[in-house]
Design an enzyme around this catalytic site. Structure first.
Site, mmCIF file in Angstrom:
data_model
loop_
_atom_site.group_PDB
_atom_site.id
_atom_site.type_symbol
_atom_site.label_atom_id
_atom_site.label_comp_id
_atom_site.label_asym_id
_atom_site.label_seq_id
_atom_site.Cartn_x
_atom_site.Cartn_y
_atom_site.Cartn_z
ATOM 1 N N SER A 127 0.810 -1.221 0.000
ATOM 2 C CA SER A 127 0.000 0.000 0.000
ATOM 3 C C SER A 127 0.845 1.272 0.000
ATOM 4 O O SER A 127 0.559 2.225 -0.722
ATOM 5 C CB SER A 127 -0.932 0.015 1.213
ATOM 6 O OG SER A 127 -1.898 -0.997 1.111
ATOM 7 N N TYR A 186 -8.881 -5.792 8.998
ATOM 8 C CA TYR A 186 -9.768 -4.678 8.672
ATOM 9 C C TYR A 186 -11.167 -4.911 9.252
ATOM 10 O O TYR A 186 -11.821 -3.984 9.725
ATOM 11 C CB TYR A 186 -9.839 -4.518 7.158
ATOM 12 C CG TYR A 186 -10.959 -3.620 6.680
ATOM 13 C CD1 TYR A 186 -10.918 -2.244 6.896
ATOM 14 C CD2 TYR A 186 -12.069 -4.158 6.017
ATOM 15 C CE1 TYR A 186 -11.948 -1.422 6.467
ATOM 16 C CE2 TYR A 186 -13.096 -3.341 5.577
ATOM 17 C CZ TYR A 186 -13.033 -1.980 5.808
ATOM 18 O OH TYR A 186 -14.057 -1.165 5.381
ATOM 19 N N ASP A 220 -21.142 -17.697 1.130
ATOM 20 C CA ASP A 220 -20.257 -16.538 1.277
ATOM 21 C C ASP A 220 -19.314 -16.514 0.083
ATOM 22 O O ASP A 220 -18.328 -17.247 0.030
ATOM 23 C CB ASP A 220 -19.477 -16.637 2.586
ATOM 24 C CG ASP A 220 -18.778 -15.338 2.956
ATOM 25 O OD1 ASP A 220 -18.944 -14.348 2.220
ATOM 26 O OD2 ASP A 220 -18.074 -15.311 3.981
ATOM 27 N N HIS A 227 -13.682 -15.979 7.995
ATOM 28 C CA HIS A 227 -13.815 -15.131 9.185
ATOM 29 C C HIS A 227 -15.275 -14.823 9.486
ATOM 30 O O HIS A 227 -15.748 -15.002 10.612
ATOM 31 C CB HIS A 227 -13.016 -13.847 8.957
ATOM 32 C CG HIS A 227 -13.056 -12.872 10.090
ATOM 33 N ND1 HIS A 227 -13.974 -11.848 10.166
ATOM 34 C CD2 HIS A 227 -12.286 -12.758 11.201
ATOM 35 C CE1 HIS A 227 -13.765 -11.148 11.262
ATOM 36 N NE2 HIS A 227 -12.751 -11.674 11.910
ATOM 37 N N ASP A 228 -16.025 -14.364 8.488
ATOM 38 C CA ASP A 228 -17.428 -13.999 8.698
ATOM 39 C C ASP A 228 -18.288 -15.200 9.067
ATOM 40 O O ASP A 228 -19.130 -15.135 9.963
ATOM 41 C CB ASP A 228 -18.000 -13.338 7.440
ATOM 42 C CG ASP A 228 -17.590 -11.880 7.314
ATOM 43 O OD1 ASP A 228 -16.779 -11.405 8.131
ATOM 44 O OD2 ASP A 228 -18.088 -11.213 6.383
ATOM 45 N N ASP A 247 -13.993 -19.250 -2.376
ATOM 46 C CA ASP A 247 -12.911 -18.314 -2.699
ATOM 47 C C ASP A 247 -11.938 -19.020 -3.641
ATOM 48 O O ASP A 247 -12.171 -20.168 -4.045
ATOM 49 C CB ASP A 247 -12.188 -17.822 -1.446
ATOM 50 C CG ASP A 247 -11.689 -16.381 -1.605
ATOM 51 O OD1 ASP A 247 -10.898 -16.141 -2.542
ATOM 52 O OD2 ASP A 247 -12.091 -15.510 -0.835
ATOM 53 N N HIS A 285 -18.896 -9.820 0.856
ATOM 54 C CA HIS A 285 -18.382 -8.815 1.788
ATOM 55 C C HIS A 285 -17.147 -8.145 1.182
ATOM 56 O O HIS A 285 -16.116 -8.766 0.994
ATOM 57 C CB HIS A 285 -18.014 -9.474 3.111
ATOM 58 C CG HIS A 285 -17.685 -8.485 4.194
ATOM 59 N ND1 HIS A 285 -17.518 -8.862 5.507
ATOM 60 C CD2 HIS A 285 -17.494 -7.145 4.172
ATOM 61 C CE1 HIS A 285 -17.238 -7.793 6.238
ATOM 62 N NE2 HIS A 285 -17.207 -6.734 5.433
ATOM 63 N N HIS A 289 -16.485 -3.728 -4.331
ATOM 64 C CA HIS A 289 -15.739 -2.461 -4.294
ATOM 65 C C HIS A 289 -14.340 -2.608 -4.892
ATOM 66 O O HIS A 289 -13.675 -1.612 -5.171
ATOM 67 C CB HIS A 289 -15.690 -1.910 -2.861
ATOM 68 C CG HIS A 289 -14.568 -2.445 -2.021
ATOM 69 N ND1 HIS A 289 -13.903 -1.667 -1.094
ATOM 70 C CD2 HIS A 289 -14.000 -3.678 -1.961
ATOM 71 C CE1 HIS A 289 -12.972 -2.399 -0.497
ATOM 72 N NE2 HIS A 289 -13.013 -3.608 -0.998
#
Length: 382
Positions: A127, A186, A220, A227-228, A247, A285, A289
């Protein structure tokens, strides 16, 4: 009963505020210092930095603490340098100092965890260079937003790479692993979409679940290492139906003790048609974005054939940026994905345009006080 530290600081802030209103000397500085103390009590570990496992060693030292000279020897640092760095962290209330010894607190203990260590590596190694390239990149583009090609943005300039962000992470291990830890950190400590007072899971999902339509209660999509879903299953232990985690292969391969998890993990590319038909809910989730409007629409299009009209829900746990009062957490993430992915966080109007453009309709947008993320509930349009 002892007063909680945050409440004690708030009381002191009130007094300092009165002093500031009377223009008393030192009142401004007191307000600033007390504000820093309050932030340190309320802040999450994901919002700070760490290096050289200093916090891990301090955690091992426990309540007794450790003298800076001893810590410097353990981490292989010049004692005078370590003292200066630790003095700054004490001033930031990341560490405590008493009787000459450095001591841990909840923030430093959190930073000692493996996921936080990896998260900081991602922020520093990936980042930071991307964000540092903003000035030169935007000067070259005459201060226009980057194209949505995903191969010509601040990230690509910083790393001299023609690979899109996620392809580069996969091609340069362990960056994908670090990114997965970053996402876990996060989300850690923040409200979940299935928490009480956020999205009414019992009324909207569990009630009305019909196994004859599909065996899955929740799928999911792009759910990382689960995690969720671990927390969802713990909160709704008597839930009907199956919980499915999807995933990439590399992410699914990192899940430990798969057989002991409360979900079934399946490798799936969300750019391909959804293979599990008729689930009560498909949860995404912080997925859309990461993508421009066209790619986000493609991901939703691949869900549509699996949806049962009037029954299946699409749950988008995403930032919905307020045009009038944008939250710092929302704008910070907007800068992050601008630097990495050439995309943006979306307003409600922007979200509705994408969702309705693929033949879905927004049922409701659920918001939670203090959370940057919302839960957009959608279904097949009639």
């Amino acid at each position: 009963m002892a007063t909680p530290p945050a409440l004690s600081i708030l009381a002191s802030l009130s007094g300092a505020g009165d002093a500031y209103a009377k223009n008393q000397p030192g009142s401004r500085e007191s307000l600033i210092e007390l504000s820093r103390q309050l932030i340190a009590k309320l802040e999450l570990p994901s919002e700070l930095a760490v290096d050289r496992n200093i916090f891990g060693l301090l955690r091992e030292a426990g309540a007794d603490g450790v003298f800076p000279d001893v810590l410097a020897e353990k981490v292989g640092m010049q004692a005078s340098l370590l003292k200066r760095l630790m003095r700054h962290l004490v001033a930031m209330h990341v560490l405590d100092l008493a009787n000459g010894k450095l001591r841990v607190n909840p923030l430093s203990n959190g930073l000692a965890m493996q996921d936080y260590q990896r998260s900081i590596m991602f922020c520093y190694d990936v980042s930071r260079p991307s964000l540092n390239s903003f000035p030169s990149f935007f000067k070259e583009t005459k201060y226009h937003e980057p194209a949505l090609s995903k191969i010509d943005g601040p990230f690509n300039k910083a790393f001299s790479s023609s690979l899109p962000f996620f392809d580069w992470l996969n091609a340069n291990p362990p960056n994908m692993q670090h990114f997965a830890s970053f996402m876990a950190c996060y989300r850690d400590g923040k409200p979940n979409w299935f928490d009480s007072g956020f999205y009414p899971v019992q009324e909207r999902l569990i009630a009305g679940f019909d196994p004859s339509i599909g065996e899955a209660l929740v799928v999911d999509v792009g759910g990382g290492r689960g995690h969720d879903m671990v927390m969802f299953a713990a909160r709704y232990q008597d839930h009907p139906g199956d919980i499915i985690l999807q995933d990439q292969d590399v992410v699914i391969g990192e899940i430990e003790n798969k057989d002991a998890q409360p979900f079934t993990a399946i490798a799936h590319d969300f750019y391909k048609p959804q293979p599990l038909m008729g689930a009560r809910a498909y949860s995404l989730h912080s997925i859309l974005h990461d993508w421009d409007d066209d790619h986000a629409a493609r991901i939703l299009e691949n869900l549509k054939p699996a949806l049962k009209s009037g029954y299946s829900r699409v749950l988008l746990n995403e930032i919905v940026v307020s045009e009038e009062e944008p939250a710092l957490a929302a704008t910070a993430m907007d800068m992050m994905i601008l630097g990495h992915l050439n995309v943006c966080e979306r307003t409600e109007a922007h979200w509705r345009t994408i969702i309705e453009g693929v033949g879905l309709r927004v049922i409701n947008i659920y918001r939670y006080p203090g959370s940057a993320e919302s839960l957009i509930e959608a279904e097949l349009a009639l």
